[in-house]
Motif scaffolding. Structure first.
Motif, PDB file in Angstrom:
ATOM      1  N   ALA A 229      35.513  35.796  45.877  1.00  0.00           N
ATOM      2  CA  ALA A 229      35.968  37.085  46.652  1.00  0.00           C
ATOM      3  C   ALA A 229      36.470  37.894  45.601  1.00  0.00           C
ATOM      4  CB  ALA A 229      37.018  36.613  47.618  1.00  0.00           C
ATOM      5  N   VAL A 230      37.154  37.342  44.563  1.00  0.00           N
ATOM      6  CA  VAL A 230      37.663  38.495  43.435  1.00  0.00           C
ATOM      7  C   VAL A 230      36.576  39.205  42.768  1.00  0.00           C
ATOM      8  CG1 VAL A 230      38.943  38.581  41.347  1.00  0.00           C
ATOM      9  CG2 VAL A 230      39.864  36.961  43.272  1.00  0.00           C
TER      10      VAL A 230
ATOM     11  N   ILE B 277      34.856  41.848  44.676  1.00  0.00           N
ATOM     12  CA  ILE B 277      35.777  43.198  45.001  1.00  0.00           C
ATOM     13  C   ILE B 277      35.089  44.490  44.729  1.00  0.00           C
ATOM     14  CG2 ILE B 277      37.825  44.587  44.544  1.00  0.00           C
ATOM     15  CD1 ILE B 277      39.454  41.927  44.804  1.00  0.00           C
TER      16      ILE B 277
ATOM     17  N   ILE C  23      32.800  45.232  47.489  1.00  0.00           N
ATOM     18  CA  ILE C  23      33.332  45.270  48.787  1.00  0.00           C
ATOM     19  C   ILE C  23      34.141  46.757  48.967  1.00  0.00           C
ATOM     20  CG2 ILE C  23      35.546  44.560  50.101  1.00  0.00           C
ATOM     21  CD1 ILE C  23      35.054  41.778  48.641  1.00  0.00           C
ATOM     22  N   VAL C  24      34.607  47.167  48.123  1.00  0.00           N
ATOM     23  CA  VAL C  24      35.237  48.686  48.214  1.00  0.00           C
ATOM     24  C   VAL C  24      34.149  49.554  48.801  1.00  0.00           C
ATOM     25  CG1 VAL C  24      36.443  50.320  46.961  1.00  0.00           C
ATOM     26  CG2 VAL C  24      37.125  48.014  46.752  1.00  0.00           C
TER      27      VAL C  24
ATOM     28  N   TRP D 156      40.850  45.941  54.509  1.00  0.00           N
ATOM     29  CA  TRP D 156      41.496  46.140  53.235  1.00  0.00           C
ATOM     30  C   TRP D 156      42.830  46.072  53.342  1.00  0.00           C
ATOM     31  CZ3 TRP D 156      39.663  45.889  48.394  1.00  0.00           C
ATOM     32  CH2 TRP D 156      40.552  46.418  47.393  1.00  0.00           C
TER      33      TRP D 156
ATOM     34  N   ASP E  62      46.898  42.590  43.535  1.00  0.00           N
ATOM     35  CA  ASP E  62      46.036  43.753  44.165  1.00  0.00           C
ATOM     36  C   ASP E  62      45.062  44.100  43.300  1.00  0.00           C
ATOM     37  OD1 ASP E  62      47.618  45.875  42.860  1.00  0.00           O
ATOM     38  OD2 ASP E  62      49.161  45.172  43.710  1.00  0.00           O
ATOM     39  N   TRP E  63      44.205  44.984  43.747  1.00  0.00           N
ATOM     40  CA  TRP E  63      43.098  45.529  42.790  1.00  0.00           C
ATOM     41  C   TRP E  63      42.864  46.967  43.295  1.00  0.00           C
ATOM     42  CZ3 TRP E  63      43.659  40.676  44.572  1.00  0.00           C
ATOM     43  CH2 TRP E  63      43.485  39.661  43.750  1.00  0.00           C
TER      44      TRP E  63
ATOM     45  N   GLY F  49      41.208  49.798  44.757  1.00  0.00           N
ATOM     46  CA  GLY F  49      40.358  50.047  45.901  1.00  0.00           C
ATOM     47  C   GLY F  49      39.898  51.560  45.938  1.00  0.00           C
TER      48      GLY F  49
ATOM     49  N   ARG G  71      43.816  44.299  48.478  1.00  0.00           N
ATOM     50  CA  ARG G  71      42.777  43.297  48.361  1.00  0.00           C
ATOM     51  C   ARG G  71      42.024  43.248  49.845  1.00  0.00           C
ATOM     52  NH1 ARG G  71      45.599  38.528  50.752  1.00  0.00           N
ATOM     53  NH2 ARG G  71      47.666  38.858  50.678  1.00  0.00           N
ATOM     54  N   PRO G  72      41.026  42.502  49.805  1.00  0.00           N
ATOM     55  CA  PRO G  72      39.887  42.756  50.823  1.00  0.00           C
ATOM     56  C   PRO G  72      40.391  41.681  51.999  1.00  0.00           C
ATOM     57  CG  PRO G  72      38.866  41.337  49.064  1.00  0.00           C
ATOM     58  CD  PRO G  72      40.078  41.943  48.543  1.00  0.00           C
TER      59      PRO G  72
ATOM     60  N   GLU H 199      34.652  40.262  52.979  1.00  0.00           N
ATOM     61  CA  GLU H 199      34.143  39.468  51.655  1.00  0.00           C
ATOM     62  C   GLU H 199      32.635  38.892  51.822  1.00  0.00           C
ATOM     63  OE1 GLU H 199      35.219  35.061  50.166  1.00  0.00           O
ATOM     64  OE2 GLU H 199      36.646  35.930  51.302  1.00  0.00           O
TER      65      GLU H 199
END
Length: 409
Positions: free
Chosen positions: A129-130, A133, A136-137, A202, A211-212, A214, A221-222, A227
């Protein structure tokens, strides 16, 4: 993220049969006709408490799907994810005073070891998942732009009303969905949502949690479902052949994932068939991380149990059945493995071509592994009682069991 090494799959004479399998969305059997390349997505682990027998039973089912397809001389595109960021993972790491990334890496490595030992065929694409990302965004942003998503206190939610096919995967009514949503990671009681069933796409950054970036969504995070959608669309596209997982994923995970993808693309369906494996119990209760009533593949291996016997334990139960792990289940598998190995160790035996076709027929009929085991049992019993004169028969049986059931004799 890398998967695990593939074991060789012997080629059998002739050609296998097309797979007819139970589809959750239609509630009945469908014949899966993938064309020259079969596409399958199987939801992977959240990497803690890996690999328990319930996990192994699920991945065994979809390993059989691959083996049936390989026997029909098809190529396969198999994708599996690892949910290496999620609330349960963070909660376990906090409970144990461990860094969440270290926990995820260790448990994913253990899962790979167990899959290798059990001779499960690996995915071509094994995606965390990471690492997903960045893909995903943009999908969440597109859902927001189209009006299929909305913001609530910084979090982004998907509107289930955006997909006219919502509810068709699980076939559940709204009340059943609401109850399962609350039980399986949703938040149907949160004030301000347009529909209690709307899932999070999200999650805005929380203090003390990873967190990342977005983009326009802000740091966070998603959600769980988007995902898998991002990974599947990237590697398989819409309308792939089989979406697989445990029966507890039919709702909300597979229901929501299908709606996300269908709202994003305007195409239907996300997957042609939704296939779900049954649950495994221990001491009368479903084997689950929350209950802690788990039997681990790695622990069995450390205790000296042959992985082939573990696999035969799984194969003794139809993949859609709920069943209970007991010492007797394992003892019967150990005894069966010994009988089969003794039978194929002789220089000749009863003719085995009919056996090949019996195993093929059983697996093409909704992965009826118990019927396939029974066919091999009959050949082994005949070998023990009367023997035979076909010098090639033991080798044919050994290759059939290896190719179609994943058991090395």
């Amino acid at each position: 993220m890398h998967a695990w090494p593939a074991s060789d799959v012997p080629a059998l004479p002739g050609k296998g049969r097309d797979l007819r399998i139970h589809d959750t969305a239609t509630g009945g059997p469908v014949t899966v006709d993938p064309g020259p390349v079969a596409r399958i997505y199987v939801c992977g682990i959240t990497p803690y408490d890996a690999t328990h027998i319930g996990h192994a039973a699920t991945y065994n089912a979809f390993d059989l799907v691959q083996r049936v397809w390989l026997d029909t001389k098809r190529q396969i595109q198999y994708v599996q994810n690892v949910t290496d960021i999620d609330d349960p993972l963070l909660e376990r790491a906090a409970r144990d005073g461990e860094d969440w990334t270290g926990l995820a890496e260790r448990e994913t490595a253990l899962f790979r070891e167990d899959m290798t030992a059990l001779r499960m065929l690996p995915p071509q694409h094994y995606i965390g998942a990471v690492e997903a990302i960045p893909g995903i965004v943009p999908l969440v942003e597109r859902l927001c732009e189209s009006g299929a998503a909305y913001v609530l206190d910084g979090d982004v939610y998907f509107s289930v009303e955006a997909d006219p096919h919502f509810g068709e995967v699980s076939g559940l009514d709204a009340e059943a969905m609401r109850l399962l949503s609350a039980e399986r990671g949703g938040d149907p009681e949160r004030p301000g949502k347009k529909n209690p069933l709307d899932p999070m796409l999200w999650m805005a950054a929380r203090e003390g949690e990873p967190d990342w970036d977005g983009g326009s969504l802000g740091r966070g995070r998603p959600g769980w479902h988007i995902e898998c959608v991002a990974i599947a669309l990237d590697h398989l596209g819409m309308g792939f052949d089989v979406q697989g997982g445990g029966s507890d994923l039919a709702f909300p995970h597979h229901e929501m994932g299908a709606s996300h993808a269908q709202a994003l693309t305007g195409e239907y369906p996300f997957a042609k068939a939704y296939v779900h494996a049954g649950m495994v119990a221990l001491d009368g209760a479903k084997m689950s991380k929350s209950k802690g009533n788990l039997v681990f593949v790695s622990a069995l291996r450390r205790a000296g149990v042959d992985p082939a016997a573990i696999r035969l334990s799984l194969l003794a139960h139809h993949y859609r059945a709920d069943w209970e792990w007991t010492d007797q289940v394992l003892d019967e598998a150990v005894a069966r493995l010994a009988r089969w190995r003794a039978a194929v160790s002789r220089p000749d035996g009863p003719a085995a071509q009919d056996l090949v076709e019996e195993v093929r027929e059983a697996l093409s009929n909704d992965l009826d592994a118990p019927a396939a085991l029974a066919a091999v049992d009959r050949w082994a019993a005949l070998q023990e009682s009367t023997g035979g004169t076909d010098e090639g028969a033991p080798g044919v049986v050994s290759r059939t069991v290896d190719a179609l059931l994943g058991v090395a004799l």
